[in-house]
Design an enzyme around this catalytic site. Structure first.
Site, mmCIF file in Angstrom:
data_model
loop_
_atom_site.group_PDB
_atom_site.id
_atom_site.type_symbol
_atom_site.label_atom_id
_atom_site.label_comp_id
_atom_site.label_asym_id
_atom_site.label_seq_id
_atom_site.Cartn_x
_atom_site.Cartn_y
_atom_site.Cartn_z
ATOM 1 N N ARG A 131 0.854 -1.186 0.000
ATOM 2 C CA ARG A 131 0.000 0.000 0.000
ATOM 3 C C ARG A 131 0.891 1.238 0.000
ATOM 4 N NH1 ARG A 131 -3.608 -2.494 -1.716
ATOM 5 N NH2 ARG A 131 -5.647 -2.884 -0.793
ATOM 6 N N GLU A 134 -4.080 7.906 -4.756
ATOM 7 C CA GLU A 134 -4.295 7.351 -6.099
ATOM 8 C C GLU A 134 -5.560 7.945 -6.684
ATOM 9 O OE1 GLU A 134 -4.192 3.081 -5.664
ATOM 10 O OE2 GLU A 134 -2.165 3.135 -4.839
ATOM 11 N N HIS A 146 -1.691 0.748 -9.833
ATOM 12 C CA HIS A 146 -2.356 -0.208 -8.929
ATOM 13 C C HIS A 146 -3.024 -1.339 -9.733
ATOM 14 C CE1 HIS A 146 -4.227 -0.541 -4.661
ATOM 15 N NE2 HIS A 146 -4.072 -1.729 -5.201
#
Ligand code: DGY
Length: 318
Positions: free
Chosen positions: A237, A266, A285
């Site tokens: 993360r 993000e 991601h």
């Protein structure tokens, strides 16, 4: 009859499974998340939510949506969810473990290889018309073969990553909340302190989730401890990393490069200084993004929803 909200477009075959349980409202967008207010309003009368990491599942949501039975999160991580509030409101939370393990480890490996051999720089070099001759150290990188690779977070994904390293005869170090003796026996991984892992590894690979213990773990002092030829890979993360410190470390040459599939906020802003570093690779991601795995993640959500509305415990309750 259930009232179900799905916060992103999912394939018809999965939507139909949910329609067998009740009325389904789906936010019919692939890339655009539901605006927060729209989400809160849509959730108000629902009994079931199928959500993604883009939705913040907090106390405000639970207060707004008093009929909820289950929230199925389309991710293995659940740092977007306030579990204490969920428990207080009696709402089951499920996630999608196992199905994405190998896929995510594979992306981590791809990132490590891309960074070790400077692939984005090399591709740009050719495309920019700079390739004029062969040079002994042109775009010279770093071997993974026989390297020391330190894995921070030896859960399922860490183990899947370590298994791939066996083919590279790498020395595998790991640090984890608790020892994983299975990984030690099966993969020859050595448990070390966090500091030893950081100081010794050629590649530091982070697969850990976001928890109060791991948040901001990778700060300037940690990057300064790393070897100056080390490469940092993050598929855990983004909030484990203090990004300004990482940028400073890259600029100061305290580490050789980084490859990140996750960042703190993000999507990353286009003026983020990380995007200006030639030795930083950023992907959006996509750790679990293969068609098969994304299908399996959605299917896992549907199975957990069916469990709960049909009166069984959710198979992946967190
Ligand atoms: C997860 O599952 O937690 C990933 O980060 C999203 O694919």
């Amino acid at each position: 009859m259930e009232k179900i909200l799905v916060t992103r477009q999912i394939p018809a075959k999965f939507k139909q499974r949910l329609e067998a349980l009740g009325e389904v409202e789906m936010w019919d967008h692939h890339l655009t998340p539901m605006p927060r207010e729209t989400f809160l309003q849509a959730a108000a009368d629902k009994t079931v939510l199928l959500v993604t990491l883009s939705e913040q599942i907090d106390n405000a949501l639970f207060q707004q949506a008093p009929h909820l039975k289950i929230i199925a999160n389309m991710a293995v991580g659940y740092d977007n969810i306030d579990l204490v509030s969920a428990e207080q409101h009696g709402v089951v939370i499920s996630n999608t473990p196992h199905v994405l393990t190998e896929t995510t480890a594979e992306l981590g490996f791809a990132l490590m290889m891309a960074a070790s051999r400077r692939l984005p720089e090399a591709i740009d070099y050719v495309q920019d018309g700079q390739w004029e001759s062969w040079g002994p150290y042109l775009l010279a990188g770093k071997d993974i073969y026989h390297a020391k690779v330190g894995i921070f977070g030896m859960g399922e994904i860490g183990k899947a990553f370590a298994r791939r390293l066996k083919g590279f005869n790498a020395d595998i170090l790991y640090h984890n909340r608790s020892r994983n003796t299975k990984a030690e026996h099966e993969l020859g991984a050595f448990y070390t302190s966090f500091e030893t892992l950081i100081r010794e590894s050629d590649f530091v690979v982070c697969t850990a989730p976001s928890t109060p213990e791991t948040q901001n773990k990778f700060d300037r002092s940690v990057f300064q401890m790393m070897r100056d030829d080390a490469i940092f890979v993050n598929i855990g993360r983004g909030d484990l990393v203090v990004e300004e410190d990482l940028v400073e470390a890259l600029i100061a040459g305290e580490i050789a490069g980084c490859a990140l599939d996750v960042v703190r906020d993000e999507p990353i802003r286009m003026d983020h200084p990380l995007l200006k570093q030639p030795n930083a690779i950023i992907t959006p991601h996509i750790g679990s993004a293969t068609v098969l795995t994304r299908d399996q993640m959605i299917q896992t959500c549907v199975l957990n929803i069916e469990d709960v509305v049909q009166g069984r415990p959710a198979r992946n309750q967190v």
